[in-house]
Design a protein around this motif. Structure first.
Motif, PDB file in Angstrom:
ATOM      1  N   LYS A  92       0.873  -1.111   0.029  1.00  0.00           N
ATOM      2  CA  LYS A  92      -0.067  -0.009   0.084  1.00  0.00           C
ATOM      3  C   LYS A  92       0.872   1.288   0.121  1.00  0.00           C
ATOM      4  O   LYS A  92       0.453   2.197  -0.606  1.00  0.00           O
ATOM      5  N   TRP A  93       1.948   1.245   0.793  1.00  0.00           N
ATOM      6  CA  TRP A  93       2.568   2.535   1.178  1.00  0.00           C
ATOM      7  C   TRP A  93       3.471   2.927  -0.369  1.00  0.00           C
ATOM      8  O   TRP A  93       3.666   3.591  -1.012  1.00  0.00           O
ATOM      9  N   TYR A  94       4.083   1.538  -1.099  1.00  0.00           N
ATOM     10  CA  TYR A  94       4.778   1.617  -2.369  1.00  0.00           C
ATOM     11  C   TYR A  94       3.779   2.199  -3.472  1.00  0.00           C
ATOM     12  O   TYR A  94       4.192   2.878  -4.571  1.00  0.00           O
ATOM     13  N   GLY A  95       2.307   1.890  -3.108  1.00  0.00           N
ATOM     14  CA  GLY A  95       1.354   2.305  -4.349  1.00  0.00           C
ATOM     15  C   GLY A  95       1.144   4.020  -4.243  1.00  0.00           C
ATOM     16  O   GLY A  95       0.763   4.451  -4.924  1.00  0.00           O
ATOM     17  N   MET A  96       1.713   4.308  -3.035  1.00  0.00           N
ATOM     18  CA  MET A  96       1.482   5.815  -2.707  1.00  0.00           C
ATOM     19  C   MET A  96       2.724   6.792  -3.365  1.00  0.00           C
ATOM     20  O   MET A  96       2.557   8.062  -3.256  1.00  0.00           O
ATOM     21  N   ILE A  97       3.837   5.961  -3.301  1.00  0.00           N
ATOM     22  CA  ILE A  97       5.151   6.683  -3.778  1.00  0.00           C
ATOM     23  C   ILE A  97       4.929   7.276  -5.064  1.00  0.00           C
ATOM     24  O   ILE A  97       4.856   6.624  -6.051  1.00  0.00           O
ATOM     25  N   PRO A  98       4.891   8.756  -5.378  1.00  0.00           N
ATOM     26  CA  PRO A  98       5.171   9.233  -6.791  1.00  0.00           C
ATOM     27  C   PRO A  98       6.464   8.554  -7.530  1.00  0.00           C
ATOM     28  O   PRO A  98       7.368   8.497  -6.854  1.00  0.00           O
ATOM     29  N   PRO A  99       6.445   8.356  -8.827  1.00  0.00           N
ATOM     30  CA  PRO A  99       7.639   8.072  -9.436  1.00  0.00           C
ATOM     31  C   PRO A  99       8.832   8.729  -9.149  1.00  0.00           C
ATOM     32  O   PRO A  99       9.828   8.254  -9.161  1.00  0.00           O
ATOM     33  N   GLU A 100       8.565  10.066  -9.123  1.00  0.00           N
ATOM     34  CA  GLU A 100      10.069  11.089  -8.884  1.00  0.00           C
ATOM     35  C   GLU A 100      10.277  10.994  -7.774  1.00  0.00           C
ATOM     36  O   GLU A 100      11.501  11.571  -7.498  1.00  0.00           O
ATOM     37  N   ASN A 101       9.862  10.231  -6.726  1.00  0.00           N
ATOM     38  CA  ASN A 101      10.387  10.009  -5.292  1.00  0.00           C
ATOM     39  C   ASN A 101      11.039   8.704  -5.260  1.00  0.00           C
ATOM     40  O   ASN A 101      11.803   8.388  -4.232  1.00  0.00           O
ATOM     41  N   ARG A 102      11.101   8.073  -6.155  1.00  0.00           N
ATOM     42  CA  ARG A 102      11.815   6.735  -6.319  1.00  0.00           C
ATOM     43  C   ARG A 102      13.320   6.647  -6.861  1.00  0.00           C
ATOM     44  O   ARG A 102      13.240   7.230  -8.039  1.00  0.00           O
ATOM     45  N   PHE A 103      14.272   6.277  -6.400  1.00  0.00           N
ATOM     46  CA  PHE A 103      15.592   6.230  -6.713  1.00  0.00           C
ATOM     47  C   PHE A 103      16.677   5.268  -6.482  1.00  0.00           C
ATOM     48  O   PHE A 103      17.630   5.164  -7.083  1.00  0.00           O
ATOM     49  N   LEU A 104      16.042   4.317  -5.663  1.00  0.00           N
ATOM     50  CA  LEU A 104      17.013   3.270  -5.164  1.00  0.00           C
ATOM     51  C   LEU A 104      17.214   2.155  -6.247  1.00  0.00           C
ATOM     52  O   LEU A 104      18.422   1.991  -6.300  1.00  0.00           O
ATOM     53  N   GLU A 105      16.530   1.955  -7.082  1.00  0.00           N
ATOM     54  CA  GLU A 105      16.541   1.074  -8.164  1.00  0.00           C
ATOM     55  C   GLU A 105      17.670   1.453  -9.136  1.00  0.00           C
ATOM     56  O   GLU A 105      18.264   0.819  -9.402  1.00  0.00           O
ATOM     57  N   SER A 106      17.478   2.817  -9.554  1.00  0.00           N
ATOM     58  CA  SER A 106      18.476   3.482 -10.275  1.00  0.00           C
ATOM     59  C   SER A 106      20.032   3.262  -9.766  1.00  0.00           C
ATOM     60  O   SER A 106      20.778   3.268 -10.511  1.00  0.00           O
ATOM     61  N   LEU A 107      20.186   3.624  -8.598  1.00  0.00           N
ATOM     62  CA  LEU A 107      21.334   3.693  -7.845  1.00  0.00           C
ATOM     63  C   LEU A 107      21.769   2.042  -8.015  1.00  0.00           C
ATOM     64  O   LEU A 107      23.167   1.950  -8.259  1.00  0.00           O
ATOM     65  N   GLN A 108      20.919   1.176  -7.863  1.00  0.00           N
ATOM     66  CA  GLN A 108      21.445  -0.194  -7.910  1.00  0.00           C
ATOM     67  C   GLN A 108      21.888  -0.626  -9.396  1.00  0.00           C
ATOM     68  O   GLN A 108      22.459  -1.662  -9.420  1.00  0.00           O
ATOM     69  N   ARG A 109      21.306   0.003 -10.380  1.00  0.00           N
ATOM     70  CA  ARG A 109      21.663  -0.192 -11.736  1.00  0.00           C
ATOM     71  C   ARG A 109      23.108   0.598 -12.176  1.00  0.00           C
ATOM     72  O   ARG A 109      23.394   0.362 -13.410  1.00  0.00           O
ATOM     73  N   GLU A 110      23.716   1.241 -11.329  1.00  0.00           N
ATOM     74  CA  GLU A 110      24.974   1.923 -11.699  1.00  0.00           C
ATOM     75  C   GLU A 110      26.111   1.104 -11.108  1.00  0.00           C
ATOM     76  O   GLU A 110      26.113   0.469 -10.088  1.00  0.00           O
ATOM     77  N   GLY A 111      27.228   1.572 -11.660  1.00  0.00           N
ATOM     78  CA  GLY A 111      28.645   0.901 -11.327  1.00  0.00           C
ATOM     79  C   GLY A 111      29.679   1.935 -11.327  1.00  0.00           C
ATOM     80  O   GLY A 111      29.340   2.921 -12.147  1.00  0.00           O
ATOM     81  N   ASP A 112      30.933   1.564 -10.883  1.00  0.00           N
ATOM     82  CA  ASP A 112      31.967   2.584 -10.741  1.00  0.00           C
ATOM     83  C   ASP A 112      32.653   2.395 -12.293  1.00  0.00           C
ATOM     84  O   ASP A 112      32.534   1.378 -12.802  1.00  0.00           O
ATOM     85  N   ALA A 113      33.121   3.543 -12.678  1.00  0.00           N
ATOM     86  CA  ALA A 113      33.813   3.423 -13.898  1.00  0.00           C
ATOM     87  C   ALA A 113      35.235   4.219 -13.912  1.00  0.00           C
ATOM     88  O   ALA A 113      34.941   5.158 -12.980  1.00  0.00           O
ATOM     89  N   PRO A 114      35.972   4.243 -14.745  1.00  0.00           N
ATOM     90  CA  PRO A 114      37.295   5.120 -15.040  1.00  0.00           C
ATOM     91  C   PRO A 114      36.712   6.614 -14.817  1.00  0.00           C
ATOM     92  O   PRO A 114      35.813   7.178 -15.485  1.00  0.00           O
ATOM     93  N   PHE A 115      37.474   7.393 -14.086  1.00  0.00           N
ATOM     94  CA  PHE A 115      36.992   8.845 -13.861  1.00  0.00           C
ATOM     95  C   PHE A 115      37.594   9.527 -15.217  1.00  0.00           C
ATOM     96  O   PHE A 115      38.681   9.583 -15.927  1.00  0.00           O
ATOM     97  N   THR A 116      36.653  10.453 -15.537  1.00  0.00           N
ATOM     98  CA  THR A 116      36.827  11.237 -16.845  1.00  0.00           C
ATOM     99  C   THR A 116      36.824  12.834 -16.503  1.00  0.00           C
ATOM    100  O   THR A 116      36.813  13.647 -17.535  1.00  0.00           O
ATOM    101  N   GLY A 117      36.618  13.193 -15.344  1.00  0.00           N
ATOM    102  CA  GLY A 117      36.448  14.645 -14.690  1.00  0.00           C
ATOM    103  C   GLY A 117      37.779  14.930 -14.305  1.00  0.00           C
ATOM    104  O   GLY A 117      39.005  14.339 -14.767  1.00  0.00           O
TER     105      GLY A 117
END
Length: 462
Positions: A161-186
């Motif tokens: 029920k709670w997750y059904g109330m969360i606006p899509p723009e307030n979700r970010f944890l899954e996107s964090l877990q789809r990321e990984g470290d890479a060689p630094f370009t900055g």
């Protein structure tokens, strides 16, 4: 204890005129399931006294005002299936001005709780434990992989029920877990070792790593200056993955920052050895070296152990540290995923606390919390499986055989303390429990207990 307030006494020497600002939070969600808070309405009562105990000012009197802080997003994902929500902020340099300027919306309502309880457990030191220096700097790049964090998957199942109330723009944890470290370009420039770093991201978001020599529990504390709007993700953990990187997890805190300088503290304590600060911006970011504000049991070293075997000394040190990080004002199941106080676990933890700390104050507060539960509102007068958690349906105590462990711990506590006065105060509650137990005898005379039972962690599970 549920329905009560345990009083903290904070001593600070003050001379002259001062402003006092207090920030508090209350957590709730439809399922009303949580292991580290009661889900009761938020409340704050405070008074200021002189050294002799005379009350100089108190909430409810003239001069106290309150307001709602809206820079923290309230409908966001949870840290785990059994803990409160993650931290997600939208900040400008003026967001914290309320601390000095105050509120003018309305006076503080004067509502008294049913009862106050003395706090016996010692207070954490909140001392700064600085990170010694930069570990590495890297890019953060997307990866074509499915999140594997069971915390994230289980949280959505238990709190549908709670997750059904969360606006899509307030979700970010899954996107964090789809990321990984890479060689630094900055580009980056490190200042005095251990003091700070300036980073300009390159083709991707950038990340800065810091590490402590050993795990600590506390509030992440850092100062950051951003040249342009920036999304800052603070990711922490007590371990790295097999590849040596700190993966995205559910204990992250996200800050959406407008250009400016910020001194940030996480509102929730973290289990920390490694920290990764991910910055998503087109501008320059300056960090001052972060620290952890210690939020653990302040062991006074009443007991010591040392021998000629270095391995044994290190084993003892690891056991002592583990116990300290899992102890605050209750014995916790773990310092990150739950932070709840489970019966059965506490039977063994309390033995460790007596041997390693030589102190019974945490155990007494812990037992008192359970003894103050209402037998009329708990199945057959049993005790909740975990404090201060709630399980939604009123009366559901969860794992029912955990209550027997509380009886064993109560006996052990008396052996350790000789505190007969406290035992006598527990008498009526224990009698109600025993009445409930005896009502469960079957024709054979053995107990027939329906519902959730748990076989202790051992080979008997196999």
């Amino acid at each position: 204890a549920k329905g009560y307030c345990r009083v903290d006494v904070i001593r600070r020497p003050l001379v002259g005129t001062c402003e006092i600002a207090v920030e508090t939070a209350a957590y709730s969600k439809p399922e009303m399931y949580c292991n580290d808070c009661t889900m009761e309405p938020g409340m704050l009562t405070l008074e200021i006294t002189d050294p002799d105990g005379k009350v100089l000012s108190a909430t409810g009197e003239e001069g106290w005002t309150c307001g709602e802080l809206l820079f923290r997003r309230s409908r966001v994902e949870t840290m785990s299936h059994c803990r409160g929500i993650v931290e997600y902020y939208d900040l400008t340099p003026e967001s914290f001005s309320w601390r000095m300027e105050g509120f003018t919306q309305r006076p503080v309502p004067a509502e008294e709780p049913d009862a106050y309880l003395k706090r016996r457990a010692p207070y954490p030191t909140l001392r700064r434990i600085p990170f010694p220096g930069i570990q590495s700097v890297c890019d953060i790049a997307p990866r074509d992989q499915e999140p594997k964090d069971t915390n994230l998957l289980l949280a959505g199942v238990v709190n549908q029920k709670w997750y059904g109330m969360i606006p899509p723009e307030n979700r970010f944890l899954e996107s964090l877990q789809r990321e990984g470290d890479a060689p630094f370009t900055g580009k980056y420039r490190e200042g005095i070792p251990g003091k700070g770093i300036t980073v300009i991201p390159g083709r991707n978001p950038a990340a800065v790593y810091w590490a402590l020599p050993a795990s600590e529990v506390g509030f992440l504390d850092l100062t950051v200056q951003v040249e342009k709007p920036c999304v800052l993700d603070l990711i922490s953990s007590d371990h790295l993955g097999r590849s040596g990187e700190l993966a995205g997890n559910t204990y992250a805190a996200r800050y959406c920052l407008q250009a400016g300088t910020y001194h940030l503290n996480t509102f929730e304590p973290k289990l920390v050895r490694y920290v990764k600060a991910v910055v998503r911006t087109n501008g320059k970011v300056q960090f001052q070296a972060p620290a952890v504000l210690d939020d653990t049991y302040p062991d006074e070293k009443r007991t010591v152990f040392s021998c000629s075997d270095g391995d044994l000394n290190r084993i003892f040190e690891a056991a002592w540290r583990t116990l300290r990080l899992n102890t605050l004002d209750i014995f916790m199941d773990c310092p990150e995923r739950e932070r709840g106080g489970w019966l059965c676990d506490s039977y063994f933890t309390s033995k460790g606390a007596w041997h390693l700390f030589g102190d019974l104050s945490v155990e007494k507060d812990f037992i008192e919390n359970f003894m103050l539960t209402d037998p009329e509102k708990n199945w057959n007068g049993f005790f909740p499986e975990v404090y201060p958690g709630v399980r939604g349906a009123d009366g559901d105590v969860g794992i029912r055989n955990w209550s027997f462990w509380l009886m064993l711990e109560l006996c052990d506590y008396y052996e350790r303390s000789g505190d007969r006065e406290f035992i006598d105060r527990c008498r009526n509650r224990v009698e109600r429990f025993m009445e409930g137990v005896l009502s469960l005898r079957g024709k054979s005379g053995l107990l027939e207990i329906p519902g959730s039972l748990f076989v202790d962690w051992s080979l008997s599970n196999s």
